[in-house]
Structures are given as C-alpha cells and as structure tokens.
Design an enzyme around this catalytic site. Sequence first.
Site, PDB file in Angstrom:
ATOM      1  N   ASP A  43       0.759  -1.323   0.407  1.00 10.06           N
ATOM      2  CA  ASP A  43      -0.090   0.200  -0.237  1.00 10.06           C
ATOM      3  C   ASP A  43       1.182   1.209  -0.373  1.00 10.06           C
ATOM      4  O   ASP A  43      -0.324   2.695   0.345  1.00 10.06           O
ATOM      5  CB  ASP A  43      -1.057  -0.052   1.313  1.00 10.06           C
ATOM      6  CG  ASP A  43      -0.476  -0.102   2.474  1.00 10.06           C
ATOM      7  OD1 ASP A  43       1.088  -0.382   2.718  1.00 10.06           O
ATOM      8  OD2 ASP A  43      -0.744  -0.184   3.640  1.00 10.06           O
ATOM      9  N   SER A  44       2.392   1.217   0.377  1.00 12.07           N
ATOM     10  CA  SER A  44       3.316   2.213   0.335  1.00 12.07           C
ATOM     11  C   SER A  44       2.759   2.703  -1.542  1.00 12.07           C
ATOM     12  O   SER A  44       2.948   3.927  -1.850  1.00 12.07           O
ATOM     13  CB  SER A  44       4.638   1.609  -0.149  1.00 12.07           C
ATOM     14  OG  SER A  44       5.105   0.444  -0.533  1.00 12.07           O
ATOM     15  N   ASP A  82      -1.186  -6.574  -0.547  1.00 10.36           N
ATOM     16  CA  ASP A  82      -1.741  -5.463   1.046  1.00 10.36           C
ATOM     17  C   ASP A  82      -2.432  -5.437   1.134  1.00 10.36           C
ATOM     18  O   ASP A  82      -3.451  -4.672   0.170  1.00 10.36           O
ATOM     19  CB  ASP A  82      -0.707  -4.002   1.010  1.00 10.36           C
ATOM     20  CG  ASP A  82       0.174  -4.050   2.029  1.00 10.36           C
ATOM     21  OD1 ASP A  82       0.563  -5.054   2.889  1.00 10.36           O
ATOM     22  OD2 ASP A  82       1.385  -2.927   2.041  1.00 10.36           O
ATOM     23  N   LYS A 111      -1.149  -9.436   3.057  1.00 10.63           N
ATOM     24  CA  LYS A 111      -0.738  -8.795   4.590  1.00 10.63           C
ATOM     25  C   LYS A 111      -1.118  -8.193   4.827  1.00 10.63           C
ATOM     26  O   LYS A 111      -1.806  -7.218   4.709  1.00 10.63           O
ATOM     27  CB  LYS A 111       1.015  -8.644   3.360  1.00 10.63           C
ATOM     28  CG  LYS A 111       1.316  -7.859   4.623  1.00 10.63           C
ATOM     29  CD  LYS A 111       2.916  -7.173   4.160  1.00 10.63           C
ATOM     30  CE  LYS A 111       3.311  -6.407   3.448  1.00 10.63           C
ATOM     31  NZ  LYS A 111       2.851  -4.816   4.575  1.00 10.63           N
ATOM     32  N   GLU A 113      -1.601  -5.271   7.988  1.00 10.13           N
ATOM     33  CA  GLU A 113      -0.464  -5.142   9.216  1.00 10.13           C
ATOM     34  C   GLU A 113      -1.600  -5.004  10.688  1.00 10.13           C
ATOM     35  O   GLU A 113      -2.211  -5.149  10.809  1.00 10.13           O
ATOM     36  CB  GLU A 113      -1.176  -3.326   9.408  1.00 10.13           C
ATOM     37  CG  GLU A 113       0.368  -2.760   7.744  1.00 10.13           C
ATOM     38  CD  GLU A 113       0.572  -1.599   8.234  1.00 10.13           C
ATOM     39  OE1 GLU A 113       0.074  -1.025   8.841  1.00 10.13           O
ATOM     40  OE2 GLU A 113       1.018  -1.444   6.595  1.00 10.13           O
ATOM     41  N   GLU A 180       9.234  -4.566  10.663  1.00 11.73           N
ATOM     42  CA  GLU A 180       9.978  -3.274   9.610  1.00 11.73           C
ATOM     43  C   GLU A 180       9.830  -2.515  10.543  1.00 11.73           C
ATOM     44  O   GLU A 180       9.825  -2.116  12.412  1.00 11.73           O
ATOM     45  CB  GLU A 180       8.319  -2.629   8.662  1.00 11.73           C
ATOM     46  CG  GLU A 180       8.753  -1.396   8.485  1.00 11.73           C
ATOM     47  CD  GLU A 180       7.468  -0.348   7.677  1.00 11.73           C
ATOM     48  OE1 GLU A 180       6.983  -1.376   7.063  1.00 11.73           O
ATOM     49  OE2 GLU A 180       7.938   0.037   7.725  1.00 11.73           O
TER      50      GLU A 180
END
Length: 263
Positions: A43-44, A82, A111, A113, A180
């Site tokens: 999602d970056s 993401d 993925k 978070e 991270e």
Amino acid sequence: MINVNTFKQKKQNGSRLSMVTCYDAWSAGILNGTDVDCLLVGDSLAVVMHGFDSTIHATTEMMELHVAAVSRGAPDKFIVADMPFLSCSKGLEVAMDSVQRLMQAGAHAVKIEGASHQLAIIRQIIEAGVPVMGHLGLTPQSIHNLGGHRVQGKDEAGVQKITADARALEETGCFSLVLECVPNDLGECISRSLSIPTIGIGAGPDTNGQVLVLHDLIGTNPDFSPKFLRRYADVHEIIRTSVQRYHGDVVAGSFPSVEESYG
Ligand code: KIV
C-alpha cells in the site's frame, strides 16, 4: 514460481528470501526476469505512485488495479497484496470482499498489518484458503497512533508486545511475517523463535529475508534516505539527465534525425 511451502522450506534450509515492492506492469516485467523471490504490491503505492503523504489513502480499488497490472507483467512471480487501511477492521464482509478482489486480480497472498484486534479475521481469511503474511513493528497504517515513523520495540513493553503478536500470528496460521523498523536483536530473536520466515525492512541482518520498496532501492527519490536503505542505482539522475538531453535535442532540432523519421 515459489509458493507458501517454499517460504517454509527456505527457512528450514537457512536460505534467505528476497521481496521487493512492485506496482505496475512495466516494472513487473523487468522483475519477472530477475531471481527475486516475491513481489509485494504494497500500500506504499499510495505514496510512491499516487503522491499521498501516507498509506492511509490506499483503497481496495487502487490496490486491485495495481495487483492486476503486476500480475499481467510478472506471470512467474509469487505476488503478495497489502490489505488496505481499515479493510480488516470493518468486519468480516468488508475484509472478505477486499480479499476476493485482490486475489481475483492476481495476488497469491495478502499482507495484513497488526495482530491483536484482527486475529479472528486473519484466521477466517486463512481458513477460506488465502495465505496471509503478517506485518509487525512499524505498521504505517497506524502511523498517527505510533506518533510518526519511529523504530518500534525499543523498550521492554514494546519488545513484549511485538514478540507476543508475532507468536500469535504464527499460531493463527500466517505463512510469513514482515518486521519493519525494529532493533536488530529483536528482529533476530523473533526470527529464531518462529517456525515461519520473517522478512525484514529496517530489522537488521538476521531476519529470514529482506524487503525494500523498489523505487527506494533504485534511487528514484534522493530525499528519502532512511538508515536501512541501500541504493543500488540512481534512477532519479538517469531519468533527469535523459529527459534534459531529450529536451535539448528537441529544442536544437537534432531529434528526430533522418534515420529516426519515415522518409
Ligand atoms: O507497503 C509496503 O511497501 C510495505 C513494505 C514496506 C513492507 O508494506
């Protein structure tokens, strides 16, 4: 193409995994011809591709389009997508809708978070047959709660929390875990204690793999220099000087030449 079993095997063999972000078909085509193990449609992309100031602006629609493009460009690569901001916090139906759209767009895994508040949803996604990669430490979707982009797990409470979350994600069935921005020794300790592989970004050399944002590793943004980043190229300068030269040739009338024209 590797699969979820390869992740476990690589950890058992002591081989390291490489992952890199990818957001579009043309770079996917280049990465498809490399040995990199896995592509992450992170999602970056909200920041890198769309110019937002955080990943909070990524939506399922946005992710879905980029996953489809990457999947067309890199048919031989294992693709992780993401789950965007809040998609797992709005209940099972919203989460499953996102999962469905990302998987049908071409992802092989998602993925997610964080851990504690969404273990039940993670379990349901895995039970529905979709592999889940966890993500702990600095979780950019929670940036406002974390007070900025800071190294996580620096005090005892942080260490305990990340370690317990990592264990919970493994027990819930995640096939791998991104760590991270955590201190090296925490990265190492979690990697040693889990049977699933860890993939670090700013988590030191002892995680079971590494991930970087492609645009950072090829040097598209000279102003972004976190400690963990190694730049392998200066693409910002290559693009800048190429376009400057092109502009100069157009203005001077030396492009196109006779050879570059249809007589
Ligand atoms: O979105 C992303 O690029 C990521 C990586 C930094 C791990 O989550």
